[in-house]
Design an enzyme around this catalytic site. Structure first.
Site, PDB file in Angstrom:
ATOM      1  N   LYS A 126       5.756   2.580  -5.382  1.00 48.75           N
ATOM      2  CA  LYS A 126       5.431   3.932  -4.907  1.00 48.75           C
ATOM      3  C   LYS A 126       5.058   3.824  -3.435  1.00 48.75           C
ATOM      4  O   LYS A 126       4.617   2.775  -2.974  1.00 48.75           O
ATOM      5  CB  LYS A 126       4.213   4.477  -5.668  1.00 48.75           C
ATOM      6  CG  LYS A 126       4.427   4.672  -7.143  1.00 48.75           C
ATOM      7  CD  LYS A 126       4.445   6.161  -7.458  1.00 48.75           C
ATOM      8  CE  LYS A 126       4.733   6.425  -8.910  1.00 48.75           C
ATOM      9  NZ  LYS A 126       3.540   6.317  -9.735  1.00 48.75           N
ATOM     10  N   HIS A 129       0.637   5.712   0.809  1.00 46.93           N
ATOM     11  CA  HIS A 129       0.428   6.994   1.493  1.00 46.93           C
ATOM     12  C   HIS A 129      -0.848   7.000   2.323  1.00 46.93           C
ATOM     13  O   HIS A 129      -1.591   6.016   2.340  1.00 46.93           O
ATOM     14  CB  HIS A 129       0.485   8.157   0.509  1.00 46.93           C
ATOM     15  CG  HIS A 129      -0.489   8.064  -0.634  1.00 46.93           C
ATOM     16  ND1 HIS A 129      -1.848   8.149  -0.455  1.00 46.93           N
ATOM     17  CD2 HIS A 129      -0.288   7.889  -1.955  1.00 46.93           C
ATOM     18  CE1 HIS A 129      -2.435   8.041  -1.625  1.00 46.93           C
ATOM     19  NE2 HIS A 129      -1.514   7.868  -2.549  1.00 46.93           N
ATOM     20  N   HIS A 132      -4.036   5.827   0.911  1.00 47.27           N
ATOM     21  CA  HIS A 132      -4.191   4.367   0.896  1.00 47.27           C
ATOM     22  C   HIS A 132      -4.568   3.855   2.279  1.00 47.27           C
ATOM     23  O   HIS A 132      -5.314   2.894   2.410  1.00 47.27           O
ATOM     24  CB  HIS A 132      -2.902   3.699   0.415  1.00 47.27           C
ATOM     25  CG  HIS A 132      -2.532   4.060  -0.992  1.00 47.27           C
ATOM     26  ND1 HIS A 132      -1.310   4.564  -1.336  1.00 47.27           N
ATOM     27  CD2 HIS A 132      -3.257   4.015  -2.133  1.00 47.27           C
ATOM     28  CE1 HIS A 132      -1.281   4.793  -2.645  1.00 47.27           C
ATOM     29  NE2 HIS A 132      -2.461   4.467  -3.146  1.00 47.27           N
TER      30      HIS A 132
HETATM   31  N1  ARG Z   1      -3.942   2.522  -7.263  1.00 44.50           N
HETATM   32  C1  ARG Z   1      -4.844   3.623  -7.209  1.00 44.50           C
HETATM   33  C2  ARG Z   1      -4.196   4.790  -6.491  1.00 44.50           C
HETATM   34  O1  ARG Z   1      -3.272   4.617  -5.745  1.00 44.50           O
HETATM   35  C3  ARG Z   1      -6.133   3.295  -6.501  1.00 44.50           C
HETATM   36  C4  ARG Z   1      -6.949   2.211  -7.162  1.00 44.50           C
HETATM   37  C5  ARG Z   1      -8.378   2.254  -6.761  1.00 44.50           C
HETATM   38  N2  ARG Z   1      -9.171   1.196  -7.315  1.00 44.50           N
HETATM   39  C6  ARG Z   1      -9.556   1.133  -8.574  1.00 44.50           C
HETATM   40  N3  ARG Z   1     -10.243   0.079  -8.972  1.00 44.50           N
HETATM   41  N4  ARG Z   1      -9.330   2.102  -9.420  1.00 44.50           N
HETATM   42  O2  ARG Z   1      -4.618   5.919  -6.669  1.00 44.50           O
END
Ligand code: ARG
Length: 565
Positions: A126, A129, A132
Protein backbone atom coordinates in the site's frame (compact mmCIF):
# COMPACT_ATOMS: atom_id res chain seq x y z
CA UNK A 1 23.81 26.34 37.07
CA UNK A 2 20.28 25.98 38.33
CA UNK A 3 19.12 29.42 39.44
CA UNK A 4 15.98 28.06 41.01
CA UNK A 5 18.09 25.90 43.24
CA UNK A 6 20.27 28.87 44.10
CA UNK A 7 17.21 30.82 45.14
CA UNK A 8 16.04 27.85 47.17
CA UNK A 9 19.35 27.71 48.99
CA UNK A 10 19.53 31.42 49.54
CA UNK A 11 16.07 31.80 50.98
CA UNK A 12 16.16 28.70 53.14
CA UNK A 13 19.55 29.65 54.53
CA UNK A 14 18.24 32.99 55.69
CA UNK A 15 14.82 31.89 56.70
CA UNK A 16 14.97 28.82 58.81
CA UNK A 17 11.26 27.95 58.70
CA UNK A 18 11.46 27.21 55.01
CA UNK A 19 13.28 24.39 53.31
CA UNK A 20 14.88 24.49 49.92
CA UNK A 21 12.41 22.30 48.07
CA UNK A 22 9.40 24.22 49.30
CA UNK A 23 10.91 27.37 47.86
CA UNK A 24 11.87 25.79 44.55
CA UNK A 25 8.35 24.47 44.24
CA UNK A 26 6.93 27.94 44.61
CA UNK A 27 9.11 29.58 41.99
CA UNK A 28 7.57 30.78 38.77
CA UNK A 29 8.88 32.43 35.68
CA UNK A 30 7.06 35.77 35.34
CA UNK A 31 5.33 36.58 32.06
CA UNK A 32 7.77 39.40 31.32
CA UNK A 33 11.32 39.90 32.44
CA UNK A 34 10.47 43.36 33.87
CA UNK A 35 9.08 41.37 36.75
CA UNK A 36 12.32 39.53 37.26
CA UNK A 37 13.69 36.22 36.06
CA UNK A 38 11.92 34.33 38.80
CA UNK A 39 9.03 35.16 41.05
CA UNK A 40 8.05 33.57 44.28
CA UNK A 41 4.41 34.01 45.30
CA UNK A 42 4.01 33.66 49.04
CA UNK A 43 0.32 32.77 49.26
CA UNK A 44 0.91 29.11 49.96
CA UNK A 45 3.17 29.94 52.91
CA UNK A 46 0.58 32.03 54.73
CA UNK A 47 -1.12 29.18 56.49
CA UNK A 48 2.01 27.49 57.73
CA UNK A 49 3.75 30.68 58.84
CA UNK A 50 0.54 32.27 60.13
CA UNK A 51 1.27 35.56 58.46
CA UNK A 52 -0.14 37.51 55.55
CA UNK A 53 1.60 36.70 52.23
CA UNK A 54 2.85 40.25 51.72
CA UNK A 55 4.32 40.31 55.21
CA UNK A 56 6.15 37.08 54.49
CA UNK A 57 7.45 38.45 51.18
CA UNK A 58 8.71 41.57 52.93
CA UNK A 59 10.45 39.61 55.67
CA UNK A 60 12.16 37.28 53.25
CA UNK A 61 13.44 40.14 51.14
CA UNK A 62 14.70 42.01 54.21
CA UNK A 63 16.61 38.95 55.26
CA UNK A 64 18.46 38.15 52.08
CA UNK A 65 19.89 41.36 50.80
CA UNK A 66 23.20 41.23 49.08
CA UNK A 67 23.99 38.21 46.98
CA UNK A 68 26.15 38.44 43.92
CA UNK A 69 24.06 36.05 41.86
CA UNK A 70 21.17 38.47 41.93
CA UNK A 71 21.18 42.01 40.77
CA UNK A 72 18.03 42.81 42.70
CA UNK A 73 15.55 41.01 44.91
CA UNK A 74 12.41 42.93 45.63
CA UNK A 75 8.92 42.31 46.80
CA UNK A 76 5.78 43.54 45.17
CA UNK A 77 2.89 42.77 47.47
CA UNK A 78 2.85 39.02 48.05
CA UNK A 79 5.45 38.32 45.37
CA UNK A 80 9.21 38.29 45.56
CA UNK A 81 10.92 39.02 42.28
CA UNK A 82 14.46 37.84 41.65
CA UNK A 83 16.57 39.58 39.04
CA UNK A 84 19.51 37.47 38.05
CA UNK A 85 22.82 39.27 37.72
CA UNK A 86 23.22 39.44 33.95
CA UNK A 87 26.96 39.24 33.90
CA UNK A 88 26.99 36.15 36.09
CA UNK A 89 24.14 34.71 34.08
CA UNK A 90 25.83 35.22 30.71
CA UNK A 91 29.07 33.82 31.98
CA UNK A 92 27.47 30.75 33.54
CA UNK A 93 25.42 29.86 30.49
CA UNK A 94 27.99 30.57 27.79
CA UNK A 95 30.73 28.74 29.62
CA UNK A 96 28.48 25.75 29.92
CA UNK A 97 27.70 25.79 26.20
CA UNK A 98 31.39 26.09 25.48
CA UNK A 99 32.27 23.10 27.61
CA UNK A 100 29.39 20.84 26.66
CA UNK A 101 29.07 21.76 23.00
CA UNK A 102 26.79 19.32 21.15
CA UNK A 103 25.54 17.76 24.37
CA UNK A 104 24.56 21.09 25.93
CA UNK A 105 21.07 20.73 27.38
CA UNK A 106 21.17 16.96 27.56
CA UNK A 107 20.29 15.21 30.80
CA UNK A 108 20.20 11.78 32.38
CA UNK A 109 16.57 11.76 33.44
CA UNK A 110 15.92 8.47 31.68
CA UNK A 111 19.15 6.79 32.66
CA UNK A 112 18.96 3.02 32.58
CA UNK A 113 15.48 3.00 31.10
CA UNK A 114 14.20 2.02 27.70
CA UNK A 115 11.74 4.19 25.82
CA UNK A 116 10.09 2.43 22.94
CA UNK A 117 8.70 4.12 19.87
CA UNK A 118 6.34 2.46 17.42
CA UNK A 119 6.29 4.75 14.41
CA UNK A 120 6.13 5.05 10.66
CA UNK A 121 4.63 1.56 10.22
CA UNK A 122 3.38 1.74 6.63
CA UNK A 123 1.51 -1.13 5.07
CA UNK A 124 3.13 -3.52 2.64
CA UNK A 125 1.75 -3.23 -0.90
CA UNK A 126 0.00 0.00 0.00
CA UNK A 127 1.22 3.53 -0.52
CA UNK A 128 3.31 5.24 2.11
CA UNK A 129 1.02 8.17 2.74
CA UNK A 130 1.42 11.49 4.52
CA UNK A 131 0.02 10.01 7.71
CA UNK A 132 2.99 7.65 7.68
CA UNK A 133 5.27 10.57 6.97
CA UNK A 134 3.96 12.39 10.05
CA UNK A 135 4.33 9.28 12.15
CA UNK A 136 7.89 8.82 10.89
CA UNK A 137 8.93 12.39 11.48
CA UNK A 138 7.31 12.76 14.90
CA UNK A 139 8.50 9.35 16.06
CA UNK A 140 12.02 10.01 14.87
CA UNK A 141 12.12 13.30 16.72
CA UNK A 142 10.77 11.86 19.97
CA UNK A 143 13.29 9.05 19.68
CA UNK A 144 16.05 11.65 19.59
CA UNK A 145 14.60 13.83 22.33
CA UNK A 146 14.29 10.89 24.74
CA UNK A 147 17.80 9.78 23.93
CA UNK A 148 19.06 13.29 24.58
CA UNK A 149 17.47 13.14 28.01
CA UNK A 150 19.15 9.91 28.93
CA UNK A 151 16.69 7.23 27.87
CA UNK A 152 17.78 4.37 25.70
CA UNK A 153 15.41 4.83 22.77
CA UNK A 154 14.25 1.84 20.78
CA UNK A 155 12.62 2.46 17.42
CA UNK A 156 10.27 -0.07 15.92
CA UNK A 157 8.70 -0.01 12.48
CA UNK A 158 5.51 -2.03 12.96
CA UNK A 159 5.00 -2.74 9.28
CA UNK A 160 1.53 -3.73 8.19
CA UNK A 161 2.62 -6.96 6.57
CA UNK A 162 -0.01 -9.42 7.73
CA UNK A 163 -3.75 -9.89 7.47
CA UNK A 164 -6.46 -11.19 5.18
CA UNK A 165 -5.74 -8.53 2.55
CA UNK A 166 -2.59 -10.42 1.62
CA UNK A 167 -4.70 -13.41 0.61
CA UNK A 168 -6.65 -11.18 -1.72
CA UNK A 169 -3.50 -9.62 -3.07
CA UNK A 170 -1.97 -13.02 -3.81
CA UNK A 171 -5.12 -14.14 -5.53
CA UNK A 172 -5.22 -10.95 -7.61
CA UNK A 173 -1.55 -11.29 -8.45
CA UNK A 174 -2.00 -14.86 -9.60
CA UNK A 175 -4.89 -13.86 -11.81
CA UNK A 176 -3.77 -10.58 -13.32
CA UNK A 177 -0.24 -9.94 -12.11
CA UNK A 178 2.26 -8.34 -14.49
CA UNK A 179 5.85 -8.85 -13.37
CA UNK A 180 7.28 -6.08 -15.51
CA UNK A 181 4.93 -3.51 -14.04
CA UNK A 182 5.46 -4.89 -10.58
CA UNK A 183 9.17 -4.42 -10.84
CA UNK A 184 8.92 -0.92 -12.18
CA UNK A 185 6.30 0.47 -9.86
CA UNK A 186 5.64 -2.10 -7.17
CA UNK A 187 3.27 -0.27 -4.91
CA UNK A 188 1.28 1.36 -7.66
CA UNK A 189 0.90 -1.99 -9.35
CA UNK A 190 -0.05 -3.84 -6.18
CA UNK A 191 -2.50 -1.13 -5.23
CA UNK A 192 -4.10 -1.40 -8.66
CA UNK A 193 -4.35 -5.17 -8.26
CA UNK A 194 -6.05 -4.74 -4.94
CA UNK A 195 -8.56 -2.32 -6.38
CA UNK A 196 -9.21 -4.67 -9.27
CA UNK A 197 -9.76 -7.55 -6.88
CA UNK A 198 -12.52 -5.63 -5.13
CA UNK A 199 -14.16 -4.60 -8.38
CA UNK A 200 -14.12 -8.14 -9.70
CA UNK A 201 -15.32 -9.56 -6.40
CA UNK A 202 -18.48 -7.48 -6.66
CA UNK A 203 -19.34 -9.34 -9.84
CA UNK A 204 -17.95 -12.66 -8.70
CA UNK A 205 -18.23 -13.15 -4.93
CA UNK A 206 -16.35 -16.45 -5.10
CA UNK A 207 -13.21 -14.42 -5.36
CA UNK A 208 -13.53 -13.53 -1.70
CA UNK A 209 -13.33 -17.21 -0.84
CA UNK A 210 -10.30 -17.57 -3.03
CA UNK A 211 -8.66 -14.68 -1.23
CA UNK A 212 -9.42 -16.20 2.15
CA UNK A 213 -8.03 -19.48 0.99
CA UNK A 214 -4.77 -17.87 0.00
CA UNK A 215 -4.47 -16.21 3.35
CA UNK A 216 -5.06 -19.56 5.05
CA UNK A 217 -2.35 -21.03 2.83
CA UNK A 218 -0.07 -18.18 3.77
CA UNK A 219 -0.74 -18.76 7.44
CA UNK A 220 -0.07 -22.46 7.00
CA UNK A 221 3.29 -21.77 5.46
CA UNK A 222 2.40 -22.80 1.90
CA UNK A 223 5.51 -22.26 -0.14
CA UNK A 224 3.99 -20.52 -3.11
CA UNK A 225 1.93 -18.18 -0.96
CA UNK A 226 4.95 -17.45 1.15
CA UNK A 227 7.15 -16.66 -1.85
CA UNK A 228 4.69 -14.25 -3.37
CA UNK A 229 4.12 -12.54 -0.05
CA UNK A 230 7.84 -12.19 0.52
CA UNK A 231 8.19 -10.60 -2.85
CA UNK A 232 5.51 -8.05 -1.97
CA UNK A 233 7.33 -7.25 1.23
CA UNK A 234 10.70 -6.91 -0.42
CA UNK A 235 9.49 -4.69 -3.24
CA UNK A 236 7.52 -2.46 -0.91
CA UNK A 237 10.46 -2.08 1.46
CA UNK A 238 12.61 -0.96 -1.43
CA UNK A 239 10.21 1.90 -1.99
CA UNK A 240 9.88 2.71 1.70
CA UNK A 241 13.64 2.68 2.13
CA UNK A 242 14.00 5.38 -0.49
CA UNK A 243 11.89 7.59 1.73
CA UNK A 244 13.75 6.61 4.89
CA UNK A 245 17.04 7.36 3.16
CA UNK A 246 15.87 10.81 2.17
CA UNK A 247 14.65 11.48 5.70
CA UNK A 248 17.72 9.80 7.20
CA UNK A 249 15.52 7.76 9.48
CA UNK A 250 16.60 4.38 10.80
CA UNK A 251 14.85 1.84 12.96
CA UNK A 252 16.26 -0.52 15.50
CA UNK A 253 13.75 -3.17 14.49
CA UNK A 254 11.69 -3.63 11.36
CA UNK A 255 9.40 -6.14 13.00
CA UNK A 256 6.04 -5.93 11.31
CA UNK A 257 2.78 -7.57 12.21
CA UNK A 258 3.87 -10.89 10.68
CA UNK A 259 6.59 -11.12 13.30
CA UNK A 260 3.90 -11.90 15.88
CA UNK A 261 2.26 -14.61 13.84
CA UNK A 262 3.63 -17.46 15.94
CA UNK A 263 3.28 -15.55 19.19
CA UNK A 264 -0.44 -14.94 19.14
CA UNK A 265 -1.67 -18.39 20.15
CA UNK A 266 -0.13 -17.98 23.56
CA UNK A 267 -1.82 -14.62 24.03
CA UNK A 268 -5.20 -15.95 22.95
CA UNK A 269 -4.78 -18.78 25.46
CA UNK A 270 -3.90 -16.32 28.17
CA UNK A 271 -6.97 -14.25 27.40
CA UNK A 272 -9.07 -17.38 27.60
CA UNK A 273 -7.52 -18.46 30.90
CA UNK A 274 -8.15 -15.07 32.37
CA UNK A 275 -11.79 -15.42 31.36
CA UNK A 276 -11.63 -12.37 29.21
CA UNK A 277 -12.72 -13.96 25.93
CA UNK A 278 -16.40 -14.14 25.15
CA UNK A 279 -18.03 -15.55 22.07
CA UNK A 280 -20.03 -13.17 19.98
CA UNK A 281 -21.55 -14.24 16.69
CA UNK A 282 -18.87 -16.83 16.20
CA UNK A 283 -16.05 -14.41 16.94
CA UNK A 284 -14.11 -14.11 20.17
CA UNK A 285 -13.98 -10.70 21.75
CA UNK A 286 -13.11 -8.91 24.96
CA UNK A 287 -16.16 -7.12 26.20
CA UNK A 288 -15.49 -3.47 26.95
CA UNK A 289 -19.00 -2.25 27.53
CA UNK A 290 -18.15 -1.22 31.07
CA UNK A 291 -15.60 1.15 29.64
CA UNK A 292 -17.95 2.57 27.05
CA UNK A 293 -16.17 1.01 24.16
CA UNK A 294 -17.19 -1.53 21.56
CA UNK A 295 -15.78 -5.03 22.12
CA UNK A 296 -12.18 -5.65 21.14
CA UNK A 297 -12.20 -8.45 18.57
CA UNK A 298 -9.47 -11.00 19.13
CA UNK A 299 -10.45 -13.82 16.77
CA UNK A 300 -12.77 -13.37 13.84
CA UNK A 301 -15.48 -15.95 13.18
CA UNK A 302 -13.19 -17.74 10.73
CA UNK A 303 -10.61 -18.08 13.47
CA UNK A 304 -8.16 -15.53 12.08
CA UNK A 305 -6.51 -12.87 14.16
CA UNK A 306 -6.74 -9.14 13.55
CA UNK A 307 -4.80 -5.90 13.93
CA UNK A 308 -5.67 -5.63 17.64
CA UNK A 309 -4.61 -9.22 18.38
CA UNK A 310 -1.21 -8.39 16.92
CA UNK A 311 -0.92 -5.15 18.86
CA UNK A 312 -1.69 -6.88 22.15
CA UNK A 313 0.81 -9.62 21.35
CA UNK A 314 3.44 -7.11 20.25
CA UNK A 315 3.08 -5.07 23.44
CA UNK A 316 3.56 -8.13 25.63
CA UNK A 317 6.48 -9.33 23.53
CA UNK A 318 8.13 -5.92 23.76
CA UNK A 319 7.60 -5.69 27.48
CA UNK A 320 9.09 -9.14 27.96
CA UNK A 321 11.96 -8.49 25.58
CA UNK A 322 12.91 -4.87 26.29
CA UNK A 323 11.27 -4.03 29.58
CA UNK A 324 10.36 -0.50 28.54
CA UNK A 325 9.56 2.33 30.93
CA UNK A 326 7.36 3.89 28.28
CA UNK A 327 6.07 2.70 24.93
CA UNK A 328 4.78 5.40 22.62
CA UNK A 329 2.70 4.75 19.52
CA UNK A 330 2.44 7.33 16.79
CA UNK A 331 -0.57 7.27 14.50
CA UNK A 332 -3.17 9.79 13.46
CA UNK A 333 -6.16 10.31 15.72
CA UNK A 334 -8.48 8.15 13.63
CA UNK A 335 -6.96 5.13 15.37
CA UNK A 336 -7.61 6.40 18.87
CA UNK A 337 -10.37 3.91 19.60
CA UNK A 338 -8.25 0.99 18.44
CA UNK A 339 -5.48 1.96 20.86
CA UNK A 340 -7.87 2.68 23.71
CA UNK A 341 -9.42 -0.72 23.23
CA UNK A 342 -6.36 -2.91 23.10
CA UNK A 343 -4.54 -0.98 25.82
CA UNK A 344 -7.59 -1.56 28.01
CA UNK A 345 -7.31 -5.28 27.27
CA UNK A 346 -3.70 -5.23 28.44
CA UNK A 347 -4.86 -3.59 31.65
CA UNK A 348 -7.63 -6.16 32.10
CA UNK A 349 -5.07 -8.92 31.69
CA UNK A 350 -3.61 -7.60 34.93
CA UNK A 351 -0.51 -5.94 33.57
CA UNK A 352 0.25 -2.90 35.66
CA UNK A 353 2.53 -1.61 32.92
CA UNK A 354 -0.56 -0.84 30.84
CA UNK A 355 -0.10 2.65 32.26
CA UNK A 356 3.22 2.94 30.44
CA UNK A 357 1.59 2.56 27.03
CA UNK A 358 0.84 5.82 25.30
CA UNK A 359 -0.95 6.46 22.08
CA UNK A 360 0.26 9.86 20.91
CA UNK A 361 -2.23 10.83 18.19
CA UNK A 362 -1.61 13.48 15.58
CA UNK A 363 -3.72 15.42 13.08
CA UNK A 364 -4.30 14.91 9.39
CA UNK A 365 -2.52 16.57 6.52
CA UNK A 366 -4.16 18.34 3.66
CA UNK A 367 -3.12 20.45 0.73
CA UNK A 368 -4.90 23.60 -0.26
CA UNK A 369 -6.76 21.44 -2.77
CA UNK A 370 -8.02 19.01 -0.17
CA UNK A 371 -7.01 16.07 1.89
CA UNK A 372 -3.94 14.18 0.91
CA UNK A 373 -5.54 10.83 0.58
CA UNK A 374 -4.55 7.58 -0.94
CA UNK A 375 -7.80 6.75 -2.64
CA UNK A 376 -8.12 4.95 -5.90
CA UNK A 377 -6.10 6.81 -8.46
CA UNK A 378 -5.41 9.72 -6.14
CA UNK A 379 -2.15 8.51 -4.76
CA UNK A 380 0.32 11.13 -3.71
CA UNK A 381 3.63 9.38 -3.65
CA UNK A 382 5.74 10.48 -0.81
CA UNK A 383 9.06 10.28 -2.55
CA UNK A 384 7.63 12.51 -5.30
CA UNK A 385 6.69 14.99 -2.64
CA UNK A 386 10.10 14.95 -1.02
CA UNK A 387 11.85 15.15 -4.36
CA UNK A 388 9.72 18.12 -5.28
CA UNK A 389 10.74 19.90 -2.07
CA UNK A 390 14.39 19.31 -2.88
CA UNK A 391 13.99 20.56 -6.44
CA UNK A 392 12.22 23.67 -5.34
CA UNK A 393 15.00 24.50 -2.92
CA UNK A 394 17.52 23.85 -5.65
CA UNK A 395 15.80 26.52 -7.76
CA UNK A 396 15.93 28.96 -4.89
CA UNK A 397 19.64 28.31 -4.38
CA UNK A 398 20.35 28.72 -8.09
CA UNK A 399 18.70 32.07 -7.87
CA UNK A 400 20.09 33.33 -4.58
CA UNK A 401 23.48 31.74 -4.21
CA UNK A 402 24.51 30.04 -7.47
CA UNK A 403 28.14 29.70 -6.39
CA UNK A 404 27.41 27.65 -3.30
CA UNK A 405 29.49 24.49 -2.99
CA UNK A 406 27.67 21.16 -2.57
CA UNK A 407 24.47 22.65 -3.94
CA UNK A 408 22.79 19.28 -4.22
CA UNK A 409 23.66 18.22 -0.72
CA UNK A 410 22.43 21.51 0.71
CA UNK A 411 19.23 21.44 -1.36
CA UNK A 412 18.52 18.03 0.09
CA UNK A 413 19.09 19.14 3.67
CA UNK A 414 16.96 22.23 3.23
CA UNK A 415 14.16 20.68 1.18
CA UNK A 416 13.76 17.74 3.55
CA UNK A 417 14.28 20.01 6.54
CA UNK A 418 11.48 22.25 5.32
CA UNK A 419 9.05 19.35 5.09
CA UNK A 420 10.01 18.04 8.52
CA UNK A 421 9.90 21.45 10.16
CA UNK A 422 6.52 22.20 8.63
CA UNK A 423 5.29 19.01 10.18
CA UNK A 424 6.79 19.57 13.61
CA UNK A 425 6.30 23.27 14.17
CA UNK A 426 2.69 22.98 15.29
CA UNK A 427 1.21 20.95 18.10
CA UNK A 428 0.91 17.46 16.72
CA UNK A 429 -2.83 17.09 17.17
CA UNK A 430 -3.45 19.99 14.79
CA UNK A 431 -4.27 19.22 11.21
CA UNK A 432 -1.61 20.64 8.96
CA UNK A 433 -1.77 22.14 5.52
CA UNK A 434 0.86 21.68 2.90
CA UNK A 435 1.66 25.02 1.37
CA UNK A 436 4.81 24.86 -0.67
CA UNK A 437 5.59 28.56 -0.71
CA UNK A 438 5.14 29.04 2.97
CA UNK A 439 6.98 25.90 3.90
CA UNK A 440 10.01 26.70 1.75
CA UNK A 441 10.21 30.38 2.57
CA UNK A 442 13.45 31.64 4.08
CA UNK A 443 11.46 34.01 6.20
CA UNK A 444 8.79 33.30 8.76
CA UNK A 445 8.65 30.32 11.04
CA UNK A 446 10.13 27.74 8.73
CA UNK A 447 12.89 25.19 8.59
CA UNK A 448 14.85 27.09 5.92
CA UNK A 449 14.69 30.23 8.08
CA UNK A 450 16.23 28.45 11.04
CA UNK A 451 18.82 26.69 8.90
CA UNK A 452 19.66 29.94 7.19
CA UNK A 453 20.17 31.64 10.54
CA UNK A 454 22.51 28.86 11.57
CA UNK A 455 24.48 29.21 8.32
CA UNK A 456 24.62 32.96 8.78
CA UNK A 457 26.06 32.52 12.27
CA UNK A 458 28.69 30.21 10.83
CA UNK A 459 29.56 32.65 8.14
CA UNK A 460 30.15 35.32 10.79
CA UNK A 461 32.35 32.90 12.70
CA UNK A 462 34.39 32.23 9.59
CA UNK A 463 35.14 35.95 9.40
CA UNK A 464 36.26 36.15 13.01
CA UNK A 465 39.63 37.69 13.70
CA UNK A 466 40.11 35.85 16.99
CA UNK A 467 39.64 32.28 18.10
CA UNK A 468 36.48 31.48 20.07
CA UNK A 469 37.18 31.56 23.77
CA UNK A 470 35.02 31.54 26.88
CA UNK A 471 37.43 33.95 28.55
CA UNK A 472 35.70 37.11 27.54
CA UNK A 473 34.54 40.21 29.36
CA UNK A 474 31.01 39.17 30.25
CA UNK A 475 30.03 42.66 31.29
CA UNK A 476 29.90 43.31 27.54
CA UNK A 477 27.10 40.77 27.24
CA UNK A 478 24.48 42.30 29.49
CA UNK A 479 22.50 44.22 26.90
CA UNK A 480 18.97 43.07 26.05
CA UNK A 481 19.84 41.62 22.64
CA UNK A 482 22.54 39.44 24.14
CA UNK A 483 20.63 38.46 27.25
CA UNK A 484 17.58 37.49 25.20
CA UNK A 485 19.61 34.91 23.36
CA UNK A 486 21.32 33.66 26.47
CA UNK A 487 18.01 33.19 28.26
CA UNK A 488 16.84 31.01 25.40
CA UNK A 489 20.00 28.96 25.54
CA UNK A 490 19.54 28.56 29.26
CA UNK A 491 15.91 27.44 28.98
CA UNK A 492 16.60 25.04 26.12
CA UNK A 493 16.91 22.08 28.46
CA UNK A 494 13.60 22.81 30.11
CA UNK A 495 11.98 22.97 26.72
CA UNK A 496 13.47 19.61 25.80
CA UNK A 497 12.13 18.13 29.03
CA UNK A 498 8.68 19.58 28.40
CA UNK A 499 8.79 18.23 24.84
CA UNK A 500 9.50 14.81 26.25
CA UNK A 501 6.85 14.98 28.94
CA UNK A 502 4.17 16.00 26.47
CA UNK A 503 5.58 14.05 23.52
CA UNK A 504 5.58 17.33 21.62
CA UNK A 505 8.52 17.99 19.30
CA UNK A 506 6.82 21.28 18.40
CA UNK A 507 8.15 22.73 21.67
CA UNK A 508 11.66 22.31 20.33
CA UNK A 509 10.68 23.70 16.93
CA UNK A 510 9.25 26.82 18.59
CA UNK A 511 12.33 27.16 20.72
CA UNK A 512 14.74 27.08 17.79
CA UNK A 513 12.61 29.66 16.00
CA UNK A 514 12.85 31.85 19.10
CA UNK A 515 16.62 31.47 19.20
CA UNK A 516 16.86 32.23 15.48
CA UNK A 517 14.76 35.36 15.88
CA UNK A 518 16.72 36.54 18.90
CA UNK A 519 19.92 35.85 17.03
CA UNK A 520 18.85 37.83 13.98
CA UNK A 521 17.92 40.74 16.18
CA UNK A 522 21.30 40.61 17.86
CA UNK A 523 22.99 40.35 14.48
CA UNK A 524 21.27 43.49 13.26
CA UNK A 525 21.72 45.56 16.38
CA UNK A 526 25.15 44.48 17.52
CA UNK A 527 27.89 44.45 14.90
CA UNK A 528 30.12 41.50 15.57
CA UNK A 529 33.32 41.88 13.61
CA UNK A 530 34.20 45.18 15.29
CA UNK A 531 37.55 46.77 15.92
CA UNK A 532 37.38 46.53 19.70
CA UNK A 533 38.98 43.17 20.38
CA UNK A 534 37.21 42.50 23.69
CA UNK A 535 33.85 43.34 22.23
CA UNK A 536 34.40 41.20 19.16
CA UNK A 537 35.45 38.22 21.27
CA UNK A 538 32.45 38.55 23.55
CA UNK A 539 29.99 38.81 20.68
CA UNK A 540 31.61 35.97 18.79
CA UNK A 541 31.03 33.76 21.76
CA UNK A 542 27.31 34.45 21.57
CA UNK A 543 27.22 33.74 17.85
CA UNK A 544 29.11 30.53 18.40
CA UNK A 545 26.81 29.42 21.22
CA UNK A 546 23.60 30.27 19.39
CA UNK A 547 24.79 28.29 16.36
CA UNK A 548 25.53 25.27 18.53
CA UNK A 549 22.17 25.26 20.25
CA UNK A 550 20.23 25.82 17.01
CA UNK A 551 22.05 22.86 15.56
CA UNK A 552 21.26 20.72 18.59
CA UNK A 553 17.61 21.72 18.38
CA UNK A 554 17.39 20.95 14.67
CA UNK A 555 19.12 17.65 15.32
CA UNK A 556 16.44 16.74 17.86
CA UNK A 557 13.87 17.34 15.16
CA UNK A 558 15.77 15.13 12.75
CA UNK A 559 16.87 18.07 10.60
CA UNK A 560 20.39 18.76 9.40
CA UNK A 561 22.06 22.14 9.64
CA UNK A 562 24.26 22.98 6.65
CA UNK A 563 27.32 25.09 7.39
CA UNK A 564 26.69 27.25 4.35
CA UNK A 565 23.58 28.08 2.44
N1 ARG B 1 0.09 0.08 9.77
C1 ARG B 1 -0.79 0.96 10.46
C2 ARG B 1 -1.39 1.96 9.49
O1 ARG B 1 -0.86 2.20 8.45
C3 ARG B 1 -0.10 1.73 11.56
C4 ARG B 1 0.46 0.86 12.66
C5 ARG B 1 0.67 1.62 13.92
N2 ARG B 1 1.28 0.85 14.97
C6 ARG B 1 0.65 -0.08 15.67
N3 ARG B 1 1.33 -0.75 16.57
N4 ARG B 1 -0.63 -0.31 15.53
O2 ARG B 1 -2.42 2.54 9.78
Amino acid sequence: MDFKKEIGKLVSKNFENLNEDTIIDLLEVPPTYNLGDYAMPCFRLAKELRKAPNVIAQEIVDNIKGNELFERIENVGPYINFFVNKKVFSETVLKEVFVKKEVFGSADIGKGQNALFDYSSPNIAKPFHVGHLRSTVIGNSLYRIYNFLGYNSIGINHLGDWGTQFGKMISAYKRWGDDEALKKEPIKTLQALYVKFHEEAEKNPELEDEGRLWFKKLENGDEEARDIWERFVELSLEEFNRIYDLLKVKFDYNTGESFYEDKMDRIVDMLREKNLLVESEGAYVVDLEKYNMPPCIILKSDGTTIYATRDITAAIYRKETYGFAKAIYLTDYSQKLHFDQWMKVIELMGYDWAKDLYHAPFGRVSTEEGRLQTRKGNVILLDDLLTKAIEKVKEIIEEKNPNLENKDEVAKMVGIGAVIFNDLSNGKIKDIVFNWDRMLSFEGETGPYVQYTHARANSVLSKAEYPITPDVDYSLLTNDEAVNIIRLLYSFQNTAIAAMEKNEPSFIARHVIDIAQAFNKFYHECPIIVEDEELQKARLLIVYSAAIVIKIGLGLLGIEAPQKM
